[in-house]
Design an enzyme around this catalytic site. Structure first.
Site, PDB file in Angstrom:
ATOM      1  N   GLU A 127      12.196   9.825  -8.077  1.00  0.00           N
ATOM      2  CA  GLU A 127      11.668  10.691  -9.124  1.00  0.00           C
ATOM      3  C   GLU A 127      10.996  11.905  -8.490  1.00  0.00           C
ATOM      4  O   GLU A 127      10.769  11.928  -7.268  1.00  0.00           O
ATOM      5  CB  GLU A 127      10.665   9.918  -9.987  1.00  0.00           C
ATOM      6  CG  GLU A 127      11.255   8.731 -10.714  1.00  0.00           C
ATOM      7  CD  GLU A 127      10.246   8.062 -11.650  1.00  0.00           C
ATOM      8  OE1 GLU A 127       9.109   8.579 -11.770  1.00  0.00           O
ATOM      9  OE2 GLU A 127      10.601   7.038 -12.259  1.00  0.00           O
ATOM     10  N   PRO A 128      10.664  12.920  -9.289  1.00  0.00           N
ATOM     11  CA  PRO A 128       9.998  14.096  -8.723  1.00  0.00           C
ATOM     12  C   PRO A 128       8.744  13.764  -7.928  1.00  0.00           C
ATOM     13  O   PRO A 128       8.413  14.457  -6.962  1.00  0.00           O
ATOM     14  CB  PRO A 128       9.682  14.941  -9.961  1.00  0.00           C
ATOM     15  CG  PRO A 128      10.763  14.592 -10.931  1.00  0.00           C
ATOM     16  CD  PRO A 128      11.017  13.126 -10.707  1.00  0.00           C
ATOM     17  N   SER A 132       9.300   8.823  -1.038  1.00  0.00           N
ATOM     18  CA  SER A 132       8.892   7.810  -0.064  1.00  0.00           C
ATOM     19  C   SER A 132       7.941   6.794  -0.701  1.00  0.00           C
ATOM     20  O   SER A 132       7.950   5.618  -0.354  1.00  0.00           O
ATOM     21  CB  SER A 132       8.211   8.473   1.138  1.00  0.00           C
ATOM     22  OG  SER A 132       9.138   9.256   1.863  1.00  0.00           O
ATOM     23  N   ILE A 157      20.314  11.417  -7.662  1.00  0.00           N
ATOM     24  CA  ILE A 157      20.967  10.134  -7.927  1.00  0.00           C
ATOM     25  C   ILE A 157      22.472  10.266  -7.713  1.00  0.00           C
ATOM     26  O   ILE A 157      23.136  11.093  -8.356  1.00  0.00           O
ATOM     27  CB  ILE A 157      20.660   9.653  -9.355  1.00  0.00           C
ATOM     28  CG1 ILE A 157      19.145   9.659  -9.602  1.00  0.00           C
ATOM     29  CG2 ILE A 157      21.241   8.260  -9.570  1.00  0.00           C
ATOM     30  CD1 ILE A 157      18.329   8.858  -8.619  1.00  0.00           C
ATOM     31  N   THR A 158      23.021   9.445  -6.844  1.00  0.00           N
ATOM     32  CA  THR A 158      24.436   9.508  -6.480  1.00  0.00           C
ATOM     33  C   THR A 158      25.309   8.818  -7.525  1.00  0.00           C
ATOM     34  O   THR A 158      24.963   7.752  -8.035  1.00  0.00           O
ATOM     35  CB  THR A 158      24.657   8.852  -5.107  1.00  0.00           C
ATOM     36  OG1 THR A 158      23.765   9.429  -4.153  1.00  0.00           O
ATOM     37  CG2 THR A 158      26.083   9.055  -4.622  1.00  0.00           C
ATOM     38  N   ARG A 266      40.806  22.939  25.202  1.00  0.00           N
ATOM     39  CA  ARG A 266      40.113  24.202  25.496  1.00  0.00           C
ATOM     40  C   ARG A 266      40.054  24.432  27.001  1.00  0.00           C
ATOM     41  O   ARG A 266      39.702  23.525  27.771  1.00  0.00           O
ATOM     42  CB  ARG A 266      38.690  24.145  24.921  1.00  0.00           C
ATOM     43  CG  ARG A 266      37.820  25.350  25.228  1.00  0.00           C
ATOM     44  CD  ARG A 266      38.311  26.604  24.550  1.00  0.00           C
ATOM     45  NE  ARG A 266      37.318  27.668  24.639  1.00  0.00           N
ATOM     46  CZ  ARG A 266      37.577  28.925  24.354  1.00  0.00           C
ATOM     47  NH1 ARG A 266      38.798  29.284  23.948  1.00  0.00           N
ATOM     48  NH2 ARG A 266      36.624  29.842  24.458  1.00  0.00           N
ATOM     49  N   GLU A 361      17.422   7.009   1.362  1.00  0.00           N
ATOM     50  CA  GLU A 361      17.137   5.571   1.488  1.00  0.00           C
ATOM     51  C   GLU A 361      16.053   5.282   2.518  1.00  0.00           C
ATOM     52  O   GLU A 361      16.140   4.349   3.313  1.00  0.00           O
ATOM     53  CB  GLU A 361      18.414   4.781   1.790  1.00  0.00           C
ATOM     54  CG  GLU A 361      19.336   4.705   0.585  1.00  0.00           C
ATOM     55  CD  GLU A 361      20.255   3.506   0.611  1.00  0.00           C
ATOM     56  OE1 GLU A 361      19.807   2.400   0.955  1.00  0.00           O
ATOM     57  OE2 GLU A 361      21.425   3.685   0.277  1.00  0.00           O
ATOM     58  N   GLU A 365      10.770   8.627   9.146  1.00  0.00           N
ATOM     59  CA  GLU A 365       9.361   8.265   9.283  1.00  0.00           C
ATOM     60  C   GLU A 365       9.065   6.939   8.577  1.00  0.00           C
ATOM     61  O   GLU A 365       8.322   6.092   9.096  1.00  0.00           O
ATOM     62  CB  GLU A 365       8.492   9.383   8.709  1.00  0.00           C
ATOM     63  CG  GLU A 365       8.517  10.685   9.505  1.00  0.00           C
ATOM     64  CD  GLU A 365       9.799  11.489   9.335  1.00  0.00           C
ATOM     65  OE1 GLU A 365      10.067  12.358  10.174  1.00  0.00           O
ATOM     66  OE2 GLU A 365      10.542  11.241   8.358  1.00  0.00           O
TER      67      GLU A 365
END
Length: 380
Positions: A127-128, A132, A157-158, A266, A361, A365
């Site tokens: 949510e806004p 975390s 949200i995926t 290369r 997810e 940290e």
């Protein structure tokens, strides 16, 4: 210790690898450029049984292992991490809550179709003001008789735009932080979904904002027990971290393969650049970190399959794999030189995609905090 994959795990990995190379890879760069979500490919993955790999046959799954599933996520992500993210979010975040905490009717109504690929499943947690601090959820679900009225906003949200249902976390009282989980069908009145974020990476993954405005759902849409949502999503996130870590391994592997191919072609100073020790060291470091990351992912997945504690290992895998993916993508760009900075080559996309893995997810940290707490350290 046996590090060999089983025959079934090898077959699943190889089948997904073939699909990734033949169907997914050809359009990956174009989808990134246009931010086009490949729902048709997602549907094919469902039809082929990819979504059911870690779930029991009773609900239309393959009865496979978490190891098999992690390998599948890696193979898709090796060529298109955005699709790998959609795959992982659908299975680990959308389907798993219903699979682990839903009753038989909920599984029959929602889970079986999601496993078949009839529609996608989505998990609304962030949510806004609750990132975390996931326990800081402000979405409210207030009971009125035999129903709940849900109001709130979820962000980042995926898969929500093509979801058949949403699993949403909400408080059931304004005065405390007790959280519950609910199944909300996508077409319920009051559900508004917008998928127009302008993202740095994972551009062809569908990322949406969900607004819930006085959404009325039957009390039977409560997932598990009221007030158990916090414990539920902690368990779900532990499992989801394995799949995010697998995406990281896939990105790193793709970056290594691109760097190896480029270094073999290369030429500078009259020699192939892979003849130079400076390039060889970069490639060796990439290969070393990928091997370590993959081993950690498979260990966490194996522990989950054995019904053993895996939270610490999942956090380690997620942390190390995501940061390794960033390092591998950055080194692949360096090996490509100026070409690596151009969209004509895939390595710049790998770097942009990899960055999300250090955030989603649970940030890097937060993973370090999780690991520290498993060591008996609590800063509170």
């Amino acid at each position: 210790m046996d590090f060999d994959l089983t025959r079934e795990e090898t077959m699943i990995r190889d089948a997904v690898r073939d699909f990734a190379e033949e169907v997914v890879a050809p359009g990956a760069s174009a989808r990134d450029e246009t931010a086009a979500f490949p729902y048709d490919i997602m549907q094919q993955m469902g039809e082929l049984g990819f979504f059911g790999i870690p779930f029991a046959e009773q609900w239309g799954g393959a009865g496979g292992s978490t190891v098999s599933y992690a390998l599948a996520v890696e193979e898709i992500s090796r060529v298109d991490a955005a699709l790998g993210l959609g795959f992982a979010a659908h299975v680990s975040l959308g389907c798993s809550p219903v699979y682990y905490f839903g009753n038989e009717q909920q599984k029959q109504t929602y889970l079986t179709g999601a496993i078949r690929g009839d529609y996608l499943a989505s998990f609304g947690l962030t949510e806004p003001e609750a990132g975390s601090d996931a326990g800081g959820t402000r979405t409210l679900a207030l009971r009125t008789g035999d129903a709940y009225r849900v109001s709130g906003t979820k962000i980042f949200i995926t898969n929500a735009g093509h979801a058949g249902y949403l699993v949403v976390t909400a408080r059931t009282a304004a005065s405390d932080r007790r959280i519950s989980s609910f199944i909300i069908p996508r077409d319920t009145p009051g559900v508004e979904i917008r998928c127009d974020y302008k993202k740095m990476g994972m551009r062809s993954s569908e990322t949406c904002e969900i607004r819930l405005q006085d959404v009325d759902i039957p009390a039977g849409h409560l997932l598990g027990e009221e007030g158990k949502g916090f414990q539920q999503f902690l368990q779900i996130l532990d499992g989801g971290r394995i799949s995010i870590a697998a995406i990281g391994v896939g990105i790193a592997q793709g970056a290594l393969e691109a760097a190896l191919a480029y270094a073999a072609e290369r030429r500078q100073f009259g020699r192939r650049i892979n003849d130079f020790q400076a390039i060889q060291f970069k490639l060796a470091d990439m290969a070393m970190e990928i091997e370590l990351a993959r081993t950690m992912v498979l260990k966490a997945a194996w522990l989950k399959d054995q019904n053993r504690a895996f939270g610490k290992e999942a956090a380690i895998a997620k942390l190390f794999s995501s940061e390794s993916a960033m390092r591998a993508a950055s080194q692949a760009i360096q090996i490509h030189g100026g070409n690596g900075y151009m969209r004509d080559y895939p390595v710049e996309r790998f770097l942009r995609d990899a960055k999300l893995l250090e955030i989603g997810e649970g940030t890097s940290e937060i993973q370090r905090l999780v690991i520290a707490r498993h060591l008996g350290i609590d800063a509170r």
